[in-house]
Write a protein that holds these residues in place. Structure first.
Motif, PDB file in Angstrom:
ATOM      1  N   HIS A  93     105.698  53.898  55.163  1.00  0.00           N
ATOM      2  CA  HIS A  93     105.817  54.522  56.384  1.00  0.00           C
ATOM      3  C   HIS A  93     107.355  55.287  56.793  1.00  0.00           C
ATOM      4  CE1 HIS A  93     107.054  50.437  56.577  1.00  0.00           C
ATOM      5  NE2 HIS A  93     107.285  50.591  57.727  1.00  0.00           N
ATOM      6  N   TRP A  94     108.170  55.156  56.393  1.00  0.00           N
ATOM      7  CA  TRP A  94     109.624  55.445  56.326  1.00  0.00           C
ATOM      8  C   TRP A  94     109.891  56.636  55.349  1.00  0.00           C
ATOM      9  CZ3 TRP A  94     110.310  54.555  61.083  1.00  0.00           C
ATOM     10  CH2 TRP A  94     110.102  53.342  61.433  1.00  0.00           C
ATOM     11  N   GLY A  95     108.977  56.743  54.518  1.00  0.00           N
ATOM     12  CA  GLY A  95     109.214  57.577  53.318  1.00  0.00           C
ATOM     13  C   GLY A  95     110.142  57.081  52.254  1.00  0.00           C
ATOM     14  N   ASN A  96     110.172  55.703  52.010  1.00  0.00           N
ATOM     15  CA  ASN A  96     110.943  55.183  51.057  1.00  0.00           C
ATOM     16  C   ASN A  96     109.766  55.081  49.805  1.00  0.00           C
ATOM     17  OD1 ASN A  96     113.256  54.895  52.414  1.00  0.00           O
ATOM     18  ND2 ASN A  96     112.939  52.615  53.243  1.00  0.00           N
ATOM     19  N   SER A  97     110.388  55.049  48.729  1.00  0.00           N
ATOM     20  CA  SER A  97     109.558  54.787  47.583  1.00  0.00           C
ATOM     21  C   SER A  97     109.274  53.523  47.243  1.00  0.00           C
ATOM     22  CB  SER A  97     110.512  55.349  46.235  1.00  0.00           C
ATOM     23  OG  SER A  97     109.895  54.772  44.900  1.00  0.00           O
ATOM     24  N   LEU A  98     108.183  53.212  47.181  1.00  0.00           N
ATOM     25  CA  LEU A  98     107.574  51.691  46.854  1.00  0.00           C
ATOM     26  C   LEU A  98     108.139  51.267  45.562  1.00  0.00           C
ATOM     27  CD1 LEU A  98     106.119  49.596  48.295  1.00  0.00           C
ATOM     28  CD2 LEU A  98     103.937  50.282  47.221  1.00  0.00           C
ATOM     29  N   PHE A  99     108.193  52.152  44.600  1.00  0.00           N
ATOM     30  CA  PHE A  99     108.741  51.823  43.434  1.00  0.00           C
ATOM     31  C   PHE A  99     109.958  50.997  43.261  1.00  0.00           C
ATOM     32  CE2 PHE A  99     110.423  52.661  38.932  1.00  0.00           C
ATOM     33  CZ  PHE A  99     109.323  52.158  38.310  1.00  0.00           C
ATOM     34  N   ASP A 100     110.816  51.779  44.199  1.00  0.00           N
ATOM     35  CA  ASP A 100     112.243  51.333  44.248  1.00  0.00           C
ATOM     36  C   ASP A 100     112.181  49.898  44.865  1.00  0.00           C
ATOM     37  OD1 ASP A 100     112.828  53.391  43.075  1.00  0.00           O
ATOM     38  OD2 ASP A 100     113.979  54.397  45.004  1.00  0.00           O
ATOM     39  N   ALA A 101     111.345  49.748  46.159  1.00  0.00           N
ATOM     40  CA  ALA A 101     111.157  48.506  46.883  1.00  0.00           C
ATOM     41  C   ALA A 101     110.659  47.456  46.192  1.00  0.00           C
ATOM     42  CB  ALA A 101     110.414  49.150  48.224  1.00  0.00           C
ATOM     43  N   VAL A 102     109.620  47.855  45.482  1.00  0.00           N
ATOM     44  CA  VAL A 102     109.033  46.769  44.308  1.00  0.00           C
ATOM     45  C   VAL A 102     109.887  46.059  43.538  1.00  0.00           C
ATOM     46  CG1 VAL A 102     107.334  46.134  42.631  1.00  0.00           C
ATOM     47  CG2 VAL A 102     106.483  47.293  44.976  1.00  0.00           C
TER      48      VAL A 102
END
Lengths: 307, 311
Positions: A93-102
């Motif tokens: 929802h903030w436009g952050n990459s989920l790949f990086d977050a995960v």
């Protein structure tokens, strides 16, 4: 008759020949690994665990993911992108990459699990070995255990976090404070089973010190028990950490973890399910692979399985 | 035995174990001397306290009363580290069951070296290895066995590893706690003969604990018969077999199996009943009835025993 006497003669019995052992040399650890690598599932899981571990440790170094910074927050086009070639796991929802977050979350979760587990196991095994070996100490420690073990885990965890404040090391401390005692108790029981076997009596007549008795006579028999414990402990710590993070206690906002991601993205469970399911899948993969590798290794380290 | 030098001396040894709120007396006032170079046998039924005596000599079971002297020095209480080292080195034990008395997760090398490691009784690694190999050869095992684990050996071999483990410390006294009763009948002689050979070569003294009287007759010089923690009779082996005085000794001897089925079927075993002794007023004591022949009796019994004595 005479020709037979010439051809044959009496041979003396070689007494040492009967002592010879024809079986190949047995090496404990060699047999353990041989047994372990017999299981294809275990090899696959070991492969998976290594891959996940490697990505989780390396990827965040390049992505520099920071859960507080959302550089693309004003660009609406990269919000809620489904997994595609640019964003492998999609965006949130903030436009952050989920790949990086995960992977940043996995890195935190795995690091916490490994650190907490190694502290717990070291303290737990040391205390448990002494506890089980020393009959006088047992009387007192058992009473202490009875009191502490009956205080609910969540109560202790929440109280400690409120006192210490959120943080990476604080969370590890909490996970250690609540876990080591049950490991120590488990090891104590196992040590008591082995303590009174006759070869320990033999060692006493040979003047063996208690330290050597524990390290050479008792702990080698607990290898498979300890490995089993280890294989349960790592996934259990990962789940506990995820659970605490899900409740919103433990880690500060600047550090992400798999549990925190799941708790944030559960809001989009119906609308953008990939945001919820990908962190869950990674969490499950870590737990399952560590667990299966550990269990197979525990089975392999039991000499009864060696042939 | 020409020289009668006392190696080990037990005086009024009483050993108790806690039992519920009270105590259980396993051994009552046992007194005997073991001379240098002899084989002293302790026989009795299960639970009579013979193993307990053996374990108290190797300082596992503490004494409730009495004292144990080894080479004239009291070893029953707490000792300083120097004396502990000396006693441990001098008195070793061979255990009953080779299946349980070896550490299954250790190599033969470690098992035999354990005593050496504990007191650092070697100059360097090569010296230790040499001592282990020497001790292995003495018990008839091969050098290549050093890297093996106990489960790879047969019962007789395992018992010989147990003997090597005791021998490597070069002890003076060996407490052999039923060393052959857990072994297959076919290899008992092998281990007994090995023990005899080692005794001759090294001038060892044995305290041989057993319940098999025919084995005891073969190996021992003197025999003490123990019943319910009390030594009831003590004599030279042949004297005891010729002149059993105490009714319990008689009953034990009558129970020896005969290797002839016809004779065995005609054998009448004597049953021992402790109530036959009337110790209410006339108290018994351990008396030397003839030279080197002791019996637990009161004055009245002593008279009948003296009459029965065959010279």
């Amino acid at each position: 008759m005479s020709s037979a006497n010439e051809k044959f003669q009496f041979v003396k019995i070689d007494e040492f020949a009967s002592e010879h052992i024809s079986a190949p040399h047995y090496s404990y650890w060699k047999s353990v690994f041989k047994q372990f690598f017999k299981s294809k599932l275990a090899i696959a899981m070991l492969f998976m665990a290594v891959i996940i571990f490697a990505i989780a440790m390396i990827q965040p170094l390049f992505s520099n993911y920071n859960p507080l910074a959302s550089p693309d927050i004003s660009d609406f086009s990269i919000r809620f992108n489904r997994p595609n070639l640019t964003y492998w796991f999609g965006t949130d929802h903030w436009g952050n990459s989920l790949f990086d977050a995960v992977w940043s979350g996995a890195r935190t979760s795995i690091t916490i699990a490994l650190l907490a587990t190694s502290i717990n196991m070291t303290v737990g095994i040391t205390v448990g070995a002494i506890w089980g070996y020393n009959k006088k100490l047992d009387k007192y420690l058992l009473e202490i255990y009875n009191v502490i073990a009956n205080v609910p885990f969540l109560l202790v965890a929440l109280m400690l976090i409120y006192v210490l404040g959120p943080g990476f090391w604080q969370l590890i401390f909490v996970l250690c404070m609540t876990e080591w005692l049950s490991i120590a108790y488990f090891i104590r029981t196992q040590v008591m089973i082995i303590r009174d076997r006759e070869y320990n009596l033999v060692s006493r007549t040979l003047g063996t010190s208690s330290t050597r008795m524990i390290s050479r006579n008792i702990l080698p028999f607990l290898t498979s028990v300890i490995v089993t414990l280890l294989s349960r402990e790592i996934p259990s710590i990962i789940s506990t950490e995820a659970f605490l993070s899900f409740l919103g206690v433990g880690l500060p906002p600047s550090i992400t973890s798999l549990g925190k991601l799941i708790s944030i993205y559960i809001t989009y469970y119906g609308t953008y399910p990939y945001l919820f399911w990908i962190p869950v899948a990674v969490l499950a993969s870590v737990s399952v692979s560590f667990y299966i590798v550990g269990q197979t290794f525990a089975d392999a380290s039991d000499p009864k399985t060696h042939r | 035995m020409t020289s009668k030098e006392v190696l080990l001396s037990l005086k009024d040894v009483t050993i108790t174990f806690p039992k519920g709120k009270g105590v259980f007396t396993a051994v009552r006032e046992a007194s005997f001397d073991i001379y240098k170079g002899e084989t002293f046998a302790l026989v009795g039924e299960s639970g009579s306290g013979k193993t307990t005596i053996g374990r108290s000599i190797v300082r596992i079971n503490p004494l409730a009363k009495g004292s144990i002297e080894f080479e004239g020095k009291d070893i029953s209480g707490r000792l300083n580290s120097e004396d502990t080292k000396w006693v441990t080195k001098s008195i070793q034990m061979i255990f009953q069951d080779p299946a349980t008395s070896l550490n299954e997760r250790a190599t033969v090398d470690y098992i035999i070296s354990e005593g050496l490691y504990n007191f650092h009784l070697y100059k360097d690694e090569a010296d230790r290895k040499a001592k282990v190999l020497k001790s292995l050869t003495e018990v008839g095992l091969l050098d290549e066995h050093i890297t093996r684990y106990p489960h790879e050996f047969s019962g007789g071999q395992r018992q010989r590893i147990g003997i090597a483990r005791a021998m490597v410390l070069e002890p003076k006294l060996i407490v052999a706690d039923e060393p052959i009763s857990a072994l297959d009948v076919s290899i008992r002689a092998q281990v007994l003969n090995l023990m005899k050979t080692l005794q001759e070569d090294k001038g060892l003294t044995y305290l041989f604990i057993a319940h098999d009287l025919s084995v005891v007759r073969f190996i021992s010089d003197r025999i003490a018969v123990i019943h319910l923690g009390r030594i009831v009779e003590l004599a030279d082996t042949e004297e005891l077999f010729k002149n059993p005085l105490h009714p319990y000794t008689k009953s034990l001897l009558s129970a020896i199996p005969m290797p002839d089925p016809i004779m065995e079927s005609k054998k009448v075993p004597l049953f021992y009943d402790g109530s036959q002794h009337d110790y209410s007023t006339d108290l018994p004591s351990f008396v030397e009835i003839s030279k080197d022949h002791f019996v637990w009796a009161n004055t009245k019994e002593l008279e009948t025993y003296t009459k029965a004595l065959v010279v």
